[in-house]
Design an enzyme around this catalytic site. Structure first.
Site, PDB file in Angstrom:
ATOM      1  N   TYR A   1      17.708  33.180  43.719  1.00  0.00           N
ATOM      2  CA  TYR A   1      17.593  34.159  42.636  1.00  0.00           C
ATOM      3  C   TYR A   1      17.234  35.520  43.217  1.00  0.00           C
ATOM      4  CZ  TYR A   1      17.342  30.034  39.637  1.00  0.00           C
ATOM      5  OH  TYR A   1      17.611  28.846  38.997  1.00  0.00           O
TER       6      TYR A   1
ATOM      7  N   HIS B   1      17.230  36.132  36.412  1.00  0.00           N
ATOM      8  CA  HIS B   1      15.895  35.528  36.565  1.00  0.00           C
ATOM      9  C   HIS B   1      14.785  36.565  36.437  1.00  0.00           C
ATOM     10  CE1 HIS B   1      13.301  32.132  37.891  1.00  0.00           C
ATOM     11  NE2 HIS B   1      14.340  31.426  37.488  1.00  0.00           N
TER      12      HIS B   1
ATOM     13  N   GLU C   1      23.105  22.871  31.083  1.00  0.00           N
ATOM     14  CA  GLU C   1      22.965  22.908  32.538  1.00  0.00           C
ATOM     15  C   GLU C   1      23.136  21.500  33.089  1.00  0.00           C
ATOM     16  OE1 GLU C   1      19.990  25.054  35.782  1.00  0.00           O
ATOM     17  OE2 GLU C   1      19.425  24.953  33.663  1.00  0.00           O
TER      18      GLU C   1
END
Length: 451
Positions: A205, A261, A388
């Site tokens: 991220y 994020h 997800e």
């Protein structure tokens, strides 16, 4: 007229009326009322007998490395218990204490069927509204009660939520690499496996790990030894380039996603999202931290890129204003954090009114029980968006039986009563949890970057 003649006369009269029931009654057979009493009564007419909670306990395990916490609710009916996910990886030991020391005393003796009442009571039982530790514990309890209700009804939980509106659950998986070309190669491999939705990241991220540059805070011996470094400018430049390369190589059919994020300033996130708009992202996730929600109004005016938000929300009320204002397009709830199936369904139903779809947060640090909870809701809500994906290791499957399965980009659940996942406590004990966490990310000068 003697008694026998009277009975014959009555018999002929009943025959003329076509009443076989009367015949049976006259000659000693059961009357209509008696026959009705002897007929087996359907289970749904009688209902299930009340069942009480006998005990509530936490099961802690880490078969894939991440701390997992499962709530087990045992009942007064022999052999009947439920499982729920209460995983808070970074503070797992605190959740165990909350479950064993508080939830058990709170729940013992209560009726397992009264899920809504128990949720509301647990939510305010500490007076102050729950923080993440208590919310994870409550999530596990709630899921376990739904698991029990499904078992008592003889149905998968999705049936109790309204039944299926899709045959299986479309999922997105994670592709990436340290260069745009490596990310494109990863996407190609997942497309060959049948995935139509793929999240792309360059490095971790915020492109953490995508550069070999040594930050100044390391040279100054500032911060922790394992703290990560994020080059914000490098990240902001890399994302549009990555989208460009992946689109050129992989085509327009695959749906691409990306997770910011919350790691950059709001104005920088807005500018970057504008740059990737031409590559038609399926959604961009978490552009702003929960402390910066008002920036969504600016984002909506600047771009039409769909946005997913909500995995860091700790209270279901945090969804109300953004959804009413239609600030985002996908509900990014962490079901094992927001309070379980009960509140997640409420938020999902609210989303239907505002054309906002679900996209439950399903990372690797959620137990198979939690992933099953996601899937059962996914099967039942009309305004489902995407889920997800998850892959379970052999060690995980040895601890948890009945895990959700993946096939060609779709997730499926077991067609058994409840959530469909069980746990082997002896196997779980082989993988103890830890209290270590490595979430620190810093700028060049050592300033902490918020996720």
């Amino acid at each position: 007229m003697n008694t026998l003649d009277q009975r014959r006369r009555d018999t002929l009269k009943m025959l003329g009326m076509g009443s076989s029931a009367g015949l049976l009654g006259l000659f000693g057979g059961p009357s209509t009322a008696e026959a009705r009493e002897q007929k087996p009564v359907a289970r749904y007419v009688v209902g299930a007998a009340p069942v009480k909670i006998k005990s509530v306990k936490a099961i802690a395990t880490a078969p894939q490395g991440s701390n997992l916490i499962v709530v087990k609710v045992e009942t007064t009916e022999p052999g009947l218990y439920g499982l729920g996910c209460a995983t808070f990886t970074q503070r797992a030991a605190a959740v165990v204490v909350a479950i064993n020391s508080y939830l058990n005393d709170f729940c013992v003796g209560k009726d397992v069927d009264n899920i809504e009442d128990m949720w509301q009571a647990a939510y305010v039982s500490s007076y102050w509204r729950n923080g993440p530790v208590l919310n994870n514990a409550l999530s596990g309890l709630d899921q376990a009660l739904w698991d029990i209700k499904g078992k008592r009804a003889g149905m998968p939980v999705y049936q109790l939520l309204g039944g299926k509106v899709r045959f299986a659950i479309p999922c997105y998986t994670h592709a990436g690499g340290n260069t745009p070309e490596a990310a494109a190669e990863s996407v190609t491999k997942f497309m060959e496996q049948g995935f139509r939705y793929i999240r792309i990241q360059q490095g971790g991220y915020g492109a953490v790990g995508a550069t070999a540059d040594k930050p100044d805070f390391k040279a100054a011996n500032f911060g922790g030894e394992t703290d990560n470094y994020m080059n914000e400018r490098l990240y902001l430049k890399s994302v549009p380039k990555m989208f460009e390369v992946v689109r050129k190589r992989c085509g327009d059919e695959v749906e691409l996603l990306h997770d910011i994020h919350e790691r950059v300033q709001p104005i920088d996130a807005i500018n970057m999202i504008k740059q990737v708009e031409e590559y038609r992202p399926f959604f961009i996730e978490d552009p702003f931290s929960p402390e910066n929600m008002k920036w969504f109004a600016n984002l909506r005016q600047a771009t039409s890129v769909p946005i997913a938000m909500g995995e860091l929300f700790n209270n279901i009320n945090e969804f109300k204003e953004p959804m009413v204002n239609q600030w985002f397009d996908f509900i990014r709830i962490h079901v094992s954090q927001i309070g379980g199936i009960t509140p997640a369904m409420k938020v999902a139903r609210l989303g239907e009114w505002f054309n906002i779809r679900t996209a439950w947060h399903g990372p690797g640090d959620v137990s198979p029980v939690g992933h099953a909870a996601h899937a059962h809701i996914d099967l039942a809500v009309w305004n489902f968006g995407i889920q997800e994906a998850v892959q379970f290791s052999d060690k995980m499957k040895e601890v948890f039986s009945g895990c959700p399965t993946m096939n060609k980009g779709y997730m499926s659940v077991n067609e058994v009563p409840g959530l469909g996942v069980d746990i082997n406590e002896k196997e779980a004990a082989k993988y103890p949890i830890t209290t270590k966490s490595n979430w620190q990310v810093r700028k060049m000068d050592g300033t902490i970057i918020r996720p």
